[in-house]
Write an enzyme that holds these catalytic residues in place. Structure first.
Site, PDB file in Angstrom:
ATOM      1  N   ASN A 264       0.855  -1.195   0.000  1.00  0.00           N
ATOM      2  CA  ASN A 264       0.000   0.000   0.000  1.00  0.00           C
ATOM      3  C   ASN A 264       0.882   1.233   0.000  1.00  0.00           C
ATOM      4  O   ASN A 264       1.944   1.241   0.628  1.00  0.00           O
ATOM      5  CB  ASN A 264      -0.852  -0.007   1.281  1.00  0.00           C
ATOM      6  CG  ASN A 264      -1.746   1.218   1.407  1.00  0.00           C
ATOM      7  OD1 ASN A 264      -2.402   1.624   0.449  1.00  0.00           O
ATOM      8  ND2 ASN A 264      -1.781   1.811   2.590  1.00  0.00           N
TER       9      ASN A 264
ATOM     10  N   HIS B  57       0.901   5.127   1.243  1.00  0.00           N
ATOM     11  CA  HIS B  57       0.162   5.953   2.207  1.00  0.00           C
ATOM     12  C   HIS B  57       0.865   7.310   2.337  1.00  0.00           C
ATOM     13  O   HIS B  57       2.084   7.358   2.488  1.00  0.00           O
ATOM     14  CB  HIS B  57       0.123   5.250   3.567  1.00  0.00           C
ATOM     15  CG  HIS B  57      -0.630   6.018   4.604  1.00  0.00           C
ATOM     16  ND1 HIS B  57      -2.009   6.058   4.629  1.00  0.00           N
ATOM     17  CD2 HIS B  57      -0.205   6.794   5.622  1.00  0.00           C
ATOM     18  CE1 HIS B  57      -2.389   6.822   5.638  1.00  0.00           C
ATOM     19  NE2 HIS B  57      -1.316   7.287   6.259  1.00  0.00           N
TER      20      HIS B  57
ATOM     21  N   SER C 186       4.831   6.663   2.480  1.00  0.00           N
ATOM     22  CA  SER C 186       5.372   5.350   2.830  1.00  0.00           C
ATOM     23  C   SER C 186       4.762   4.281   1.941  1.00  0.00           C
ATOM     24  O   SER C 186       3.585   4.376   1.571  1.00  0.00           O
ATOM     25  CB  SER C 186       5.023   4.990   4.282  1.00  0.00           C
ATOM     26  OG  SER C 186       5.448   5.994   5.179  1.00  0.00           O
TER      27      SER C 186
ATOM     28  N   ASP D  21      -2.939   0.572   7.782  1.00  0.00           N
ATOM     29  CA  ASP D  21      -1.705   1.353   7.572  1.00  0.00           C
ATOM     30  C   ASP D  21      -0.621   0.975   8.588  1.00  0.00           C
ATOM     31  O   ASP D  21       0.246   1.797   8.911  1.00  0.00           O
ATOM     32  CB  ASP D  21      -1.994   2.867   7.651  1.00  0.00           C
ATOM     33  CG  ASP D  21      -2.976   3.317   6.579  1.00  0.00           C
ATOM     34  OD1 ASP D  21      -2.948   2.752   5.479  1.00  0.00           O
ATOM     35  OD2 ASP D  21      -3.776   4.238   6.850  1.00  0.00           O
TER      36      ASP D  21
HETATM   37  C1  GRF Z   1      -2.494   9.041  -2.695  1.00  0.00           C
HETATM   38  O1  GRF Z   1      -2.086  10.166  -1.980  1.00  0.00           O
HETATM   39  C2  GRF Z   1      -2.270   7.800  -1.883  1.00  0.00           C
HETATM   40  O2  GRF Z   1      -1.113   7.846  -1.110  1.00  0.00           O
HETATM   41  C3  GRF Z   1      -3.475   7.816  -0.997  1.00  0.00           C
HETATM   42  O3  GRF Z   1      -4.528   8.228  -1.821  1.00  0.00           O
HETATM   43  C4  GRF Z   1      -4.008   9.031  -2.867  1.00  0.00           C
HETATM   44  C5  GRF Z   1      -4.417   8.377  -4.151  1.00  0.00           C
HETATM   45  O4  GRF Z   1      -4.150   9.169  -5.265  1.00  0.00           O
HETATM   46  N1  GRF Z   1      -3.643   6.559  -0.317  1.00  0.00           N
HETATM   47  P1  GRF Z   1      -4.323   8.584  -6.724  1.00  0.00           P
HETATM   48  O5  GRF Z   1      -5.732   8.011  -6.837  1.00  0.00           O
HETATM   49  O6  GRF Z   1      -3.278   7.525  -6.918  1.00  0.00           O
HETATM   50  O7  GRF Z   1      -4.142   9.754  -7.640  1.00  0.00           O
END
Ligand code: GRF
Length: 219
Positions: free
Chosen positions: A110, A112, A139, A148
C-alpha cells in the site's frame, strides 16, 4: 531473468499512482503485467486509465453486499482469479477484512501519504501541519490486518515549508509517491523483497530501516 510479475491494483480515486505504475511499465523500468484494476467506485478515474491502457477492470459496489466480509470475499476471489502475484493498493479507501488478507501476506503493498507510523488513516497532510512537523512524506508498506500498520518498505521525505497548507503539501508529495511506488514494485518484480516472520527482507537480509527515496531512486 524472472517472468514479469503479474500485478492487480485496487484504487478508489483518480488513479495517479496507477498511472505512474503504467508509465514505468511503458518506459521499461518496471517488468510487470497488469492483470486487473479493480475499484469500489464505478466512477473512479483509475478504471478509465486502466481501460485506456487495455487492462482488465472490475467495479464492485459495496452497497450490493450485505456486509464488509462478504464484499471483501467476493473482491478477493476475483483478484485471485485474475492470476495476480502481487496486489497493489493505490489509493484504495476501504478497510479490508483481515480474513481475506491472510493468504496474501507478503504479496500486498500500500502507498500511504505520511511518514508511517505517524498518521495512519485519513487527513495526513492536515495532521502533519497541525503537529508542526518539519518533515512529511509518503510510505509504502506490506499490508496486514492493521490499517496502515504493516511492515514498512520505503519512504519518501519532504520538508514542510513556512506557508504550506494541505494543498501545497499534497501537490509536492504526490510526485514523490509516483516515484516511490514504482521503485518498490520494481524491487518486488526483481524478487528482491519479501516479508519474513520478523519483518521485511531485502535480498534475504532483514531491512533495519525503511529504504529512502533519493535523487537516484531507493537507497
Ligand atoms: C495518494 O495520496 C495515496 O497515497 C493515498 O490516496 C491518494 C491516491 O491518489 N492513499 P491517486 O488516486 O493515486 O491519484
Amino acid at each position: 531473468m524472472h517472468p514479469p510479475l503479474r500485478i492487480a491494483v485496487l484504487a478508489s480515486g483518480r488513479g495517479s499512482n496507477l498511472a505512474a505504475l503504467i508509465a514505468a511499465r511503458d518506459d521499461g523500468t518496471l517488468p510487470v503485467e497488469f492483470v486487473l484494476v479493480a475499484s469500489d467506485k464505478a466512477a473512479a478515474g483509475a478504471l478509465r486509465l486502466a481501460e485506456n491502457a487495455g487492462i482488465p477492470t472490475l467495479a464492485l459496489n459495496p452497497k450490493s453486499y450485505p456486509d464488509r466480509p462478504t464484499f471483501d470475499r467476493e473482491l478477493f476471489a476475483r483478484i485471485a482469479a485474475s492470476g495476480a502475484d502481487l496486489l497493489v493498493l493505490a489509493g484504495f479507501m476501504r478497510v479490508i477484512d483481515g480474513a481475506v488478507l491472510a493468504p496474501w501476506a507478503g504479496r500486498i503493498v500500500n502507498v500511504h501519504p505520511s511518514l508511517l507510523p505517524k498518521y495512519r488513516g485519513l487527513h495526513t497532510h492536515r495532521r502533519a501541519l497541525e503537529a508542526g512537523d518539519a518533515e512529511h512524506g509518503a510510505s509504502v508498506h506490506f499490508v496486514t490486518a492493521e490499517l496502515d500498520g504493516g511492515p514498512l518498505i520505503a519512504q519518501a521525505r519532504l520538508a514542510v515549508e513556512a506557508g504550506d497548507d494541505e494543498e501545497t503539501l499534497a501537490r509536492r508529495l504526490l510526485p514523490l509517491e509516483h516515484r516511490l511506488l514504482p521503485a518498490v514494485v520494481a524491487l518486488l518484480a526483481a524478487r528482491r523483497l519479501a516479508l519474513g516472520d520478523s519483518g521485511v527482507l531485502l535480498d534475504g537480509q532483514p531491512l533495519r530501516a525503511p529504504l529512502r527515496l533519493g535523487e537516484h531512486g531507493l537507497q
